[in-house]
Scaffold this active site. Structure first.
Site, PDB file in Angstrom:
ATOM      1  N   LYS A  45     -19.157  27.373 -40.464  1.00  0.00           N
ATOM      2  CA  LYS A  45     -19.271  25.939 -40.247  1.00  0.00           C
ATOM      3  C   LYS A  45     -18.091  25.377 -39.443  1.00  0.00           C
ATOM      4  CE  LYS A  45     -23.054  24.955 -42.550  1.00  0.00           C
ATOM      5  NZ  LYS A  45     -24.117  24.067 -42.117  1.00  0.00           N
ATOM      6  N   SER A 276     -23.869  33.840 -50.374  1.00  0.00           N
ATOM      7  CA  SER A 276     -24.966  33.699 -49.404  1.00  0.00           C
ATOM      8  C   SER A 276     -24.956  34.846 -48.398  1.00  0.00           C
ATOM      9  CB  SER A 276     -24.914  32.345 -48.690  1.00  0.00           C
ATOM     10  OG  SER A 276     -23.914  32.323 -47.702  1.00  0.00           O
TER      11      SER A 276
HETATM   12  N1  PMP Z   1     -24.070  30.051 -46.430  1.00  0.00           N
HETATM   13  C1  PMP Z   1     -23.145  29.172 -46.849  1.00  0.00           C
HETATM   14  C2  PMP Z   1     -22.107  29.633 -47.829  1.00  0.00           C
HETATM   15  C3  PMP Z   1     -23.147  27.855 -46.387  1.00  0.00           C
HETATM   16  O1  PMP Z   1     -22.224  26.978 -46.818  1.00  0.00           O
HETATM   17  C4  PMP Z   1     -24.164  27.459 -45.490  1.00  0.00           C
HETATM   18  C5  PMP Z   1     -24.213  26.036 -45.010  1.00  0.00           C
HETATM   19  N2  PMP Z   1     -24.841  25.163 -45.905  1.00  0.00           N
HETATM   20  C6  PMP Z   1     -25.140  28.388 -45.106  1.00  0.00           C
HETATM   21  C7  PMP Z   1     -25.042  29.684 -45.574  1.00  0.00           C
HETATM   22  C8  PMP Z   1     -26.332  28.039 -44.247  1.00  0.00           C
HETATM   23  O2  PMP Z   1     -26.066  27.513 -42.990  1.00  0.00           O
HETATM   24  P1  PMP Z   1     -26.983  26.390 -42.368  1.00  0.00           P
HETATM   25  O3  PMP Z   1     -26.682  25.115 -43.106  1.00  0.00           O
HETATM   26  O4  PMP Z   1     -26.589  26.298 -40.938  1.00  0.00           O
HETATM   27  O5  PMP Z   1     -28.400  26.797 -42.539  1.00  0.00           O
END
Ligand code: PMP
Length: 454
Positions: A45, A276
């Site tokens: 991010k 994630s």
């Molecule tokens: N993994 C983590 C730990 C995140 O913080 C995010 C962002 N919310 C994502 C995956 C997914 O990214 P996106 O919001 O661009 O789909």
């Protein structure tokens, strides 16, 4: 000095790509992971944060010394806090209270104000972190809402940075990009760039059990969201930051799979990544196994294990949350009901036929299933009654327009302990596997199972 960067913001981007060795053993495909967790504020991010602030300044919405406000599960907040520190802005973040202690502490360490909001309320509820961020932005003089869920700048930032970086780093030799989806901005932006430069590249989204994306993708239905523990991915609504038309395939993973894989990535591959990342790799392995062909799959590892030391990498937390140990699964529950086949309706059945089926079997709702066992939704007694009583319809019309989505969707691997909270909110849980309906669980099925497995 030659070789030095002017500020830490110039370090963002250009993360390494590494081949998986042990957790992907035996697959025909090769899996490569992109170490986005090595970014300076700790996640992919960071790319978005710089872009959002640049656009806010260019459009005149953010002036010197202004305040950046955002609804964040932590990582966008960290990126924004880093940009704010370098450029002299203030930050206020509204976060769902399910986020780990480390994420809150990280943002506070950067000098941001953090307000925790209940995770279990709808996004439109005034108590949600989305609503609070909007309210604060409206009330605070000189404030701008970064608005990652609602701005096209989200996907655009990855289109301009991650997309080209992936394409050149792989020499265009990637066959699929796999990513967990939260706002969906990363996969939408980077994916759009890849599709433009290599149309055959498949975009694979990974969604946690409990989120609404998967069912919408499979059946077009808005099913019920329910609580899950993996952070940063999945949603309870469909944000405009994601373009679902770009997605070729969606894979579903549950909390246990995410966390077990995150732990394996540390211990077997040495990759210090978070929950994630485990989800994305677990999803990529399912995708690769189903296709069973030699190809190159690239998976994004969004953030670092350091944000989850008190949760995903803490046995006590896993145990407290029912994520360790051998409790029963939905598959066990379905097997214990064996002999009882799931009664279903077809979308072209007549209302008369469905009423007869309900009467004959003494049931008040039926899953509606089309060709190839494709799930359309459910039809419930109350909807049939309303349809007849309001005079809108008659017995010989088809049930197609009465199909609704008031169910939760789970997999055979979902734990029985999670079903308890699922069925507290939804009428029934439908069990699907490889796009097919494999069973149905009602509250009484769960009570029956629990009474026999105390
Ligand atoms: N993994 C983590 C730990 C995140 O913080 C995010 C962002 N919310 C994502 C995956 C997914 O990214 P996106 O919001 O661009 O789909």
């Amino acid at each position: 000095m030659k070789g030095a960067r002017q500020t830490v913001l110039e370090v963002v981007g250009e993360t390494p790509l590494v081949k998986l060795q042990r957790v992907s053993a035996g697959l025909a495909a090769e899996i490569f992971v992109k170490l986005e967790y090595l970014q300076p504020a700790g996640s992919m991010k960071d790319r978005l944060a710089i872009h959002l602030v640049d656009e806010a300044v260019e459009s005149g919405r953010l002036e010197a010394g202004g305040t950046i406000i955002e609804a964040t599960s932590g990582n966008t907040g960290a990126g924004l806090a880093m940009v704010a520190a370098v450029r002299g802005y203030k930050c206020v973040f509204a976060m769902p209270d399910k986020v780990s202690y480390e994420k809150v502490a990280t943002l506070r360490a950067w000098g941001a104000r953090v307000i925790l909001c209940p995770s279990s309320v709808d996004p439109e509820d005034p108590r949600s972190h989305f609503s609070l961020a909007r309210k604060l932005a409206a009330e605070t003089p000189g404030a701008v809402l970064a608005n990652q869920y609602f701005t096209a700048a989200n996907a655009r930032s990855y289109y301009r940075t991650l997309g080209p970086e992936l394409f050149s780093q792989t020499g265009g030799e990637l066959d699929a990009l796999v990513a967990g989806i939260g706002t969906g901005g990363t996969l939408t932006g980077a994916g759009r760039y890849l599709k433009e430069h290599k149309p055959a590249c498949q975009l694979v989204a990974v969604d946690p059990v409990g989120s609404v994306y998967y069912d919408k993708f499979r059946s077009g239905r808005d099913t019920r969201a329910f609580a899950y523990r993996v952070e940063g991915i999945g949603e309870e609504f469909h944000p405009p930051s994601m373009d679902p038309k770009l997605i070729d395939e969606m894979v579903r993973v549950d909390d246990r799979e995410c966390f077990a894989m995150a732990r394996d990535l540390l211990r077997l591959e040495g990759l210090f990544c978070g929950g994630s990342s485990g989800a994305a790799v677990a999803g990529a392995i399912k995708y690769a196994r189903a296709r069973d062909r030699k190809e190159n799959i690239v998976v994004l590892l969004p953030d670092s294990a350091s944000r989850y030391l008190s949760t995903v990498f803490n046995d006590e937390w896993l145990r407290d949350n029912g994520l360790l140990g051998g409790d029963g699964t939905v598959r066990d529950l379905l097997e214990s009901k064996s002999g009882r086949t799931t009664i279903t309706a077809r979308p072209d059945d007549t209302v008369r036929h469905v009423v007869q089926t309900m009467k004959q079997h003494g049931i008040s709702q039926l899953p509606v299933v089309g060709d190839n066992d494709r799930l359309f939704g459910i039809i419930a007694e109350v909807d049939v009654l309303r349809h007849l009583v309001t005079g809108e319809g008659h017995f010989d019309g088809t049930i197609e327009h009465l199909i609704e989505s008031d169910y939760a969707s789970v997999t055979p691997e979902t734990r029985v302990d999670l079903l308890q909270s699922v069925l507290a909110e939804a009428k029934i849980a439908l069990v699907t596997e490889d796009r097919k309906l494999v069973g149905l669980i009602t509250k009484i099925d769960l009570i029956d199972y629990l009474s026999r497995h105390p």
